[in-house]
Design a protein around this motif. Structure first.
Motif, PDB file in Angstrom:
ATOM      1  N   GLY A  78      41.214  37.764  50.277  1.00 39.73           N
ATOM      2  CA  GLY A  78      41.930  38.914  50.805  1.00 39.73           C
ATOM      3  C   GLY A  78      41.796  40.116  49.889  1.00 39.73           C
ATOM      4  N   SER A  79      42.232  41.240  50.406  1.00 44.83           N
ATOM      5  CA  SER A  79      42.225  42.460  49.599  1.00 44.83           C
ATOM      6  C   SER A  79      43.250  42.330  48.484  1.00 44.83           C
ATOM      7  N   ALA A  80      43.210  43.248  47.550  1.00 47.05           N
ATOM      8  CA  ALA A  80      44.194  43.250  46.465  1.00 47.05           C
ATOM      9  C   ALA A  80      45.609  43.326  47.028  1.00 47.05           C
ATOM     10  N   ARG A  81      45.800  44.160  48.012  1.00 48.19           N
ATOM     11  CA  ARG A  81      47.133  44.327  48.609  1.00 48.19           C
ATOM     12  C   ARG A  81      47.621  43.015  49.228  1.00 48.19           C
ATOM     13  N   ILE A  82      46.752  42.359  49.972  1.00 48.53           N
ATOM     14  CA  ILE A  82      47.118  41.087  50.618  1.00 48.53           C
ATOM     15  C   ILE A  82      47.434  40.027  49.574  1.00 48.53           C
ATOM     16  N   ARG A 130      49.218  37.173  30.383  1.00 56.99           N
ATOM     17  CA  ARG A 130      48.508  36.293  31.312  1.00 56.99           C
ATOM     18  C   ARG A 130      48.748  36.722  32.761  1.00 56.99           C
ATOM     19  N   LEU A 131      49.993  37.066  33.092  1.00 50.14           N
ATOM     20  CA  LEU A 131      50.299  37.543  34.435  1.00 50.14           C
ATOM     21  C   LEU A 131      49.632  38.882  34.720  1.00 50.14           C
ATOM     22  N   THR A 132      49.644  39.776  33.747  1.00 48.31           N
ATOM     23  CA  THR A 132      49.001  41.075  33.927  1.00 48.31           C
ATOM     24  C   THR A 132      47.510  40.898  34.219  1.00 48.31           C
ATOM     25  N   LYS A 133      46.883  39.997  33.493  1.00 51.81           N
ATOM     26  CA  LYS A 133      45.460  39.712  33.723  1.00 51.81           C
ATOM     27  C   LYS A 133      45.248  39.160  35.131  1.00 51.81           C
ATOM     28  N   ALA A 134      46.139  38.299  35.593  1.00 49.41           N
ATOM     29  CA  ALA A 134      46.026  37.744  36.942  1.00 49.41           C
ATOM     30  C   ALA A 134      46.166  38.844  37.993  1.00 49.41           C
ATOM     31  N   PHE A 135      47.096  39.782  37.764  1.00 48.81           N
ATOM     32  CA  PHE A 135      47.234  40.904  38.693  1.00 48.81           C
ATOM     33  C   PHE A 135      45.986  41.784  38.657  1.00 48.81           C
ATOM     34  N   ALA A 136      45.463  42.040  37.477  1.00 52.00           N
ATOM     35  CA  ALA A 136      44.248  42.862  37.361  1.00 52.00           C
ATOM     36  C   ALA A 136      43.078  42.199  38.066  1.00 52.00           C
ATOM     37  N   ASN A 137      42.945  40.890  37.932  1.00 46.89           N
ATOM     38  CA  ASN A 137      41.862  40.174  38.619  1.00 46.89           C
ATOM     39  C   ASN A 137      42.017  40.274  40.136  1.00 46.89           C
ATOM     40  N   ALA A 138      43.251  40.185  40.618  1.00 50.56           N
ATOM     41  CA  ALA A 138      43.488  40.326  42.061  1.00 50.56           C
ATOM     42  C   ALA A 138      43.169  41.741  42.523  1.00 50.56           C
ATOM     43  N   LEU A 139      43.540  42.722  41.717  1.00 48.22           N
ATOM     44  CA  LEU A 139      43.257  44.121  42.074  1.00 48.22           C
ATOM     45  C   LEU A 139      41.752  44.397  42.153  1.00 48.22           C
ATOM     46  N   ALA A 140      40.988  43.701  41.342  1.00 43.96           N
ATOM     47  CA  ALA A 140      39.528  43.897  41.335  1.00 43.96           C
ATOM     48  C   ALA A 140      38.896  43.501  42.666  1.00 43.96           C
ATOM     49  N   ALA A 141      39.647  42.857  43.563  1.00 46.79           N
ATOM     50  CA  ALA A 141      39.127  42.491  44.883  1.00 46.79           C
ATOM     51  C   ALA A 141      38.982  43.702  45.794  1.00 46.79           C
ATOM     52  N   PRO A 143      37.801  47.795  46.209  1.00 51.33           N
ATOM     53  CA  PRO A 143      36.864  48.735  45.564  1.00 51.33           C
ATOM     54  C   PRO A 143      37.479  49.785  44.631  1.00 51.33           C
ATOM     55  N   PRO A 144      38.612  50.395  44.978  1.00 51.24           N
ATOM     56  CA  PRO A 144      39.122  51.421  44.062  1.00 51.24           C
ATOM     57  C   PRO A 144      39.418  50.898  42.650  1.00 51.24           C
ATOM     58  N   TYR A 145      39.704  49.592  42.558  1.00 50.05           N
ATOM     59  CA  TYR A 145      40.050  48.999  41.276  1.00 50.05           C
ATOM     60  C   TYR A 145      38.887  48.245  40.644  1.00 50.05           C
ATOM     61  N   ALA A 146      37.971  47.772  41.480  1.00 55.72           N
ATOM     62  CA  ALA A 146      36.841  46.989  40.966  1.00 55.72           C
ATOM     63  C   ALA A 146      36.000  47.805  39.996  1.00 55.72           C
ATOM     64  N   GLU A 191      45.889  50.689  46.599  1.00 53.25           N
ATOM     65  CA  GLU A 191      44.801  51.194  47.444  1.00 53.25           C
ATOM     66  C   GLU A 191      43.910  50.046  47.906  1.00 53.25           C
ATOM     67  N   THR A 192      43.349  50.218  49.116  1.00 49.13           N
ATOM     68  CA  THR A 192      42.452  49.184  49.641  1.00 49.13           C
ATOM     69  C   THR A 192      41.028  49.696  49.770  1.00 49.13           C
TER      70      THR A 192
END
Length: 192
Positions: A78-82, A130-141, A143-146, A191-192
């Motif tokens: 899913g997208s970062a938002r999802i 560790r949680l921040t890294k997990a959120f950052a990895n999800a956000l990388a899904a 394009p605006p964050y990747a 952003e998506t």
């Protein structure tokens, strides 16, 4: 040769965690731990160490369960938002289904012991990282964050604050509808 252990250390650690989670470090006595585990001080000390060691072991058990669960949800498709919305709604749904309004043991530790105890502070900081890294990895899904590390890091920090804020609101007994509105507002900024 000593007697074999007649209890499951993992189950006992869960019981210890529940006592600290409900009462905090200072509000938990060794007698409370003995009552919750049906073990005496020598067995507890031999297996887990002193009260501080038990507390840190309980925090580690919580992190392994909760943070690993969050990472699993955030790594689904899913997208970062999802991905982030899925995790936050799961937290709300879990609290509502079980009527468990304990909030977050890590949040409790961050205000209860982290300001006073360097070992707890170090642990809490590492778990939050560790949680921040997990959120950052999800956000990388998305394009605006990747492609923009700085943007991803800033939003990951914002989501972390929202996640812990949500856990505090749950503990405070805020209505489920309000909690879901908070999540909707937070994820609408991704952003998506």
């Amino acid at each position: 040769m000593g007697r074999p252990m007649e209890f499951d250390p993992q189950e006992t650690l869960q019981e210890i965690m529940n006592v600290f989670w409900m009462n905090g470090y200072e509000g938990t006595s060794l007698q409370d731990i003995e009552a919750a585990t049906n073990l005496k001080k020598p067995s507890l000390y031999r297996t887990f160490g002193d009260k501080r060691a038990m507390y840190l072991a309980a925090l580690a058990a919580y992190e392994e369960t909760e943070v690993q669960s969050a990472e699993t949800l955030l790594n689904k498709t899913g997208s970062a938002r999802i991905r982030i919305q899925r995790l936050l709604y799961t937290v709300i749904d879990g609290a509502s289904a079980s009527q468990n309004r304990r909030g977050c043991f890590l949040c409790n530790a961050s205000v209860d012991q982290a300001p006073h105890d360097p070992s707890t502070r170090k642990f809490v900081r590492a778990a939050m990282d560790r949680l921040t890294k997990a959120f950052a990895n999800a956000l990388a899904a998305s394009p605006p964050y990747a492609a923009n590390t700085r943007k991803r890091e800033k939003m990951a920090a914002k989501v972390l604050a929202g996640y812990f804020g949500l856990r505090v609101l749950i503990k405070a007994g805020v209505a489920e509808e309000t909690l879901k509105n908070v999540v909707s507002q937070l994820v609408s900024e991704i952003e998506t």
